[in-house]
Motif scaffolding. Structure first.
Motif, mmCIF file in Angstrom:
data_model
loop_
_atom_site.group_PDB
_atom_site.id
_atom_site.type_symbol
_atom_site.label_atom_id
_atom_site.label_comp_id
_atom_site.label_asym_id
_atom_site.label_seq_id
_atom_site.Cartn_x
_atom_site.Cartn_y
_atom_site.Cartn_z
ATOM 1 N N SER A 176 -29.895 65.827 40.316
ATOM 2 C CA SER A 176 -29.677 65.952 38.874
ATOM 3 C C SER A 176 -29.754 64.589 38.204
ATOM 4 C CB SER A 176 -28.317 66.590 38.587
ATOM 5 O OG SER A 176 -27.282 65.644 38.745
ATOM 6 N N SER A 177 -29.930 64.604 36.901
ATOM 7 C CA SER A 177 -29.964 63.348 36.152
ATOM 8 C C SER A 177 -28.621 62.634 36.233
ATOM 9 C CB SER A 177 -30.352 63.611 34.689
ATOM 10 O OG SER A 177 -29.566 64.638 34.122
ATOM 11 N N GLU A 178 -27.553 63.364 36.510
ATOM 12 C CA GLU A 178 -26.222 62.758 36.670
ATOM 13 C C GLU A 178 -26.037 62.134 38.052
ATOM 14 O OE1 GLU A 178 -26.212 65.489 33.379
ATOM 15 O OE2 GLU A 178 -26.620 65.913 35.477
ATOM 16 N N GLY A 230 -31.936 67.608 34.193
ATOM 17 C CA GLY A 230 -30.690 68.025 33.561
ATOM 18 C C GLY A 230 -31.018 69.033 32.479
ATOM 19 N N ASN A 274 -25.210 71.591 34.784
ATOM 20 C CA ASN A 274 -26.308 71.158 33.922
ATOM 21 C C ASN A 274 -27.675 71.606 34.441
ATOM 22 O OD1 ASN A 274 -27.346 69.917 31.626
ATOM 23 N ND2 ASN A 274 -27.319 67.878 32.502
#
Length: 197
Positions: free
Chosen positions: A10-12, A85, A142
């Motif tokens: 994920s982008s996180e 995300g 997300n």
């Protein structure tokens, strides 16, 4: 055609320790190199969704190579969400539509769900019917926020590496028991009231 989407990174996840992120990027690149032949043997098309421009250069090259090598396969599409995300996806779709409005290509009144969906990274792919979340987590993290609007959510405690044939069958059996109404009543669909949905 059937579709399976895996949430790989994920982008996180960039917030994780640098060593872990580096290992995951190298693992992803090596798996693409190893598995492309197998994807072709099984006529599986690979498509990576997410902001791939933010991934390491060698990984971007492997993604492009694997996608190109499997582009004509038509038995199934395997989508891998990497540096993805849901909020990013919605934001980039809104930005593109705003640019089209600013350029006079369309009016803001023209924007509807179908037009918006066509700007998402998964454009052209049906929305998911079933989300399987492993590891005891009870959140979507997300993932495909727009696309999951009418998805059924299956949660299980086993970790992804242990998610095998038996657990998969349990998820599919559970999904088969669901009543998919999409806002309608059981009576409208001619179904018994007993199923939940």
């Amino acid at each position: 055609m059937r579709y399976l989407t895996l949430f790989a990174f994920s982008s996180e996840n960039w917030r994780r320790p640098e060593e872990e992120v580096s290992f995951l990027m190298e693992l992803f690149a090596s798996k693409l190199l190893q598995e492309t032949d197998s994807l072709n043997e099984n006529s599986i098309r690979l498509r990576v969704i997410g902001d791939t421009s933010g991934l390491p250069g060698n990984l971007q090259q492997e993604i492009e190579r694997s996608e190109r090598a499997t582009a004509n396969n038509d038995r199934m599409t395997l989508m891998v969400a990497a540096n993805y995300g849901g909020r990013w996806d919605i934001t980039q779709a809104a930005r593109r539509l705003a640019e089209r409005v600013a350029e006079g290509e369309l009016a803001s009144d023209d924007i509807d769900e179908e037009l918006f969906g066509a700007e998402l990274i998964s454009a052209g792919v049906p929305d998911p019917d079933l989300l399987i979340r492993t590891g005891g987590e009870r959140r979507v993290s997300n993932f495909l926020l727009w696309q999951l609007a009418y998805c059924e959510f299956y949660f299980c405690d086993c970790l992804w590496p242990e998610f095998g044939r038996e657990e998969r069958q349990s998820a599919l059996d559970w999904y088969a028991s669901r009543e998919r109404r999409y806002g309608r009543t059981s009576e409208q669909l001619g179904l018994p009231d007993s199923a939940a949905g």
